[in-house]
Write an enzyme that holds these catalytic residues in place. Structure first.
Site, PDB file in Angstrom:
ATOM      1  N   GLU A  27       0.860  -1.180   0.000  1.00 13.42           N
ATOM      2  CA  GLU A  27       0.000   0.000   0.000  1.00 13.42           C
ATOM      3  C   GLU A  27       0.898   1.232   0.000  1.00 13.42           C
ATOM      4  O   GLU A  27       1.864   1.295   0.754  1.00 13.42           O
ATOM      5  CB  GLU A  27      -0.871   0.031   1.260  1.00 13.42           C
ATOM      6  CG  GLU A  27      -1.909  -1.074   1.317  1.00 13.42           C
ATOM      7  CD  GLU A  27      -2.792  -0.978   2.556  1.00 13.42           C
ATOM      8  OE1 GLU A  27      -3.567  -1.917   2.784  1.00 13.42           O
ATOM      9  OE2 GLU A  27      -2.691   0.022   3.306  1.00 13.42           O
ATOM     10  N   ASP A  82      -5.601   8.758  10.575  1.00 13.97           N
ATOM     11  CA  ASP A  82      -4.246   8.345  10.920  1.00 13.97           C
ATOM     12  C   ASP A  82      -3.765   8.877  12.255  1.00 13.97           C
ATOM     13  O   ASP A  82      -4.019  10.014  12.624  1.00 13.97           O
ATOM     14  CB  ASP A  82      -3.273   8.774   9.821  1.00 13.97           C
ATOM     15  CG  ASP A  82      -3.475   7.957   8.561  1.00 13.97           C
ATOM     16  OD1 ASP A  82      -3.445   6.711   8.677  1.00 13.97           O
ATOM     17  OD2 ASP A  82      -3.693   8.539   7.490  1.00 13.97           O
TER      18      ASP A  82
END
Lengths: 263, 197
Positions: A49, A60
């Site tokens: 990824e 995040d």
């Protein structure tokens, strides 16, 4: 023919292990270095990824935020991300690569232009963190048309009704978020509980590859081996940060970490 | 000019009728806009009126006079973007990275705005403008001097617009500013910017 993503999962299954998915941020800490890291870890990862950095990454935690800020500060632009992916695919033709990021960047770039670019540089899949079902239906269809896998996200709070619909609308791979947290959080749900929920999702359609992400480290990964795939991101970004701090080569250090996790 | 320190639009209608015997023929409702909840609440009972009778004016945070930074996506030509699950006019660069914002008023310091205000802007039902930090501070000084009010820095942006447009208006135009917060919370920053008062 099965997609490269499906093949990677099949390959891992034939070796009786979960697929290892790594996450790194494009341009962290430079464009050149991030490509080197990507190429090097892809010798051990089944699927890579690659994050396109956003400065407001709502899903995040600290580690990936730090990586993203570093990349943006170094001037990385969306077109650089595509050029990294393109270079990567030139030398690693059969290694699947997934771009991961936030929808506003795709929206500003233009959906169609973005997806054409993905197809051109042979991106295998896309994770758009803040484009949930059902708002992603049209976008997912556009991905399918270009043979780019759109990867749906499900979480512990996804209702059974919604879960069914999402799985039905998903492509080859589905991403299960292990817990209610940002990335890189301490795993606050027991692996047993995570696998219980995982099985419920898996049983809805056994042909879908379900990966588990968020809170996956060298320590926690051992107890989740039943899954089709496991995603390690923050642990890698953390290693890049600490390598830079110690003035060591992040390529070597990150590769060692991924090698260890693979075992 | 009247400053109305309350939050209920229903109540505002009642007050208007008791003060003027009816809803005035020329009325301007001015409110600061950060995310926009206060303004929408203030206006909600009046949106169906003709804008020739009731003008809705939203005032965003223009930031420091000398800075390029602001929090005024509606009034300073921002493009539509997606942030925190909503599409709205958004302070951002052409890659879709979110711009830093700057305002003396914490409550207005946000790069996006409620989609409902984007709709009111696009349909031209409301007009949006901005006031700088300095405009807001001067308005705060003037209002506290002449009115029995102590508006926080958020509504001080709205008062700044009222003060700016009032001299050009006809005598029978009524301006109502929602004084939607008290300056007690801004004590430290006011002391820093205006000196001991």
């Amino acid at each position: 023919m099965a997609s490269l993503l499906s093949q990677a999962f099949q390959n891992a299954k034939s070796e009786n292990r979960p697929a290892l998915l790594t996450y790194t941020v494009a341009g962290d800490n430079t464009k050149k270095k991030s490509l080197e890291i990507l190429k090097s870890i892809s010798n051990y990862a089944d699927i890579c990824e690659l994050g396109f950095p956003h400065n407001t990454p709502i899903a995040d935690g600290g580690q990936i935020q730090t990586s993203a800020y570093r990349a943006i500060k170094n001037g990385i632009k969306i077109n650089d991300v595509f050029s990294i992916a393109k270079d990567f695919k030139k030398s690693k033709k059969t290694k699947p690569i997934i771009l991961m990021g936030y929808y506003n960047m795709i929206f500003q770039y233009n959906e169609n232009k973005f997806l054409d670019k993905c197809k051109n540089v042979k991106v295998d899949g896309l994770i758009v963190v803040d484009l949930p079902y059902p708002e992603n239906k049209k976008f997912a269809a556009k991905c399918k048309k270009r043979e780019v896998n759109f990867i749906q996200l499900v979480s512990p709070t996804t209702s059974p009704v919604r879960l069914k619909k999402i799985i039905k609308d998903s492509h080859d791979m589905v991403y299960y978020i292990s817990m209610l947290s940002t990335t890189g959080g301490k795993l606050k749900v027991s692996p047993k509980k995570i696998l219980e929920r995982y099985s419920k999702i898996k049983n809805l359609n056994k042909s879908k590859n379900i990966v588990i992400g968020f809170g996956i480290t060298e320590k926690t990964i051992k107890s989740l081996k039943k899954a089709d795939g496991l995603v390690v991101g923050s642990a890698i970004c953390k290693e890049i940060s600490s390598s830079i701090k110690k003035r060591q080569n992040p390529v070597t250090n990150v590769t060692n970490i991924v090698k260890k996790i693979k075992k | 000019m009247v400053g109305v320190p309350h939050k209920s639009p229903e109540n505002l209608k009642v007050q208007l009728k008791s003060e003027f015997k009816k809803i005035p023929n020329k009325l301007k409702l001015i409110n600061c806009v950060g995310g926009g909840s206060s303004a929408y609440g203030f206006w909600s009972e009046f949106i169906d009126y003709d804008k020739k009778q009731i003008e809705l004016i939203g005032v965003e945070a223009g930031g420091p006079k000398k800075s390029k930074l602001h929090a005024a996506p509606l009034s300073r030509n921002a493009k539509i973007g997606i942030l925190h699950g909503a599409a709205s006019y958004l302070c951002q660069n052409n890659e879709g990275q979110i711009n830093d914002t700057e305002s003396i008023s914490a409550g207005l310091d946000y790069p996006g705005v409620s989609p409902i205000h984007c709709f009111l802007k696009d349909t031209k039902r409301a007009r949006y403008t901005y006031a700088t930090d300095e405009d807001a501070l001067s308005a705060h000084v003037m209002v506290t001097k002449y009115e029995n009010l102590n508006p926080s820095l958020e509504p001080s942006h709205a008062f700044a617009e009222a003060i700016k447009i009032a001299p050009k208006l006809s005598k029978d135009t009524i301006i109502i500013v929602n004084s939607c917060g008290d300056a007690k919370k801004d004590r430290d920053i006011l002391r820093e910017r205006l000196g001991k008062r």
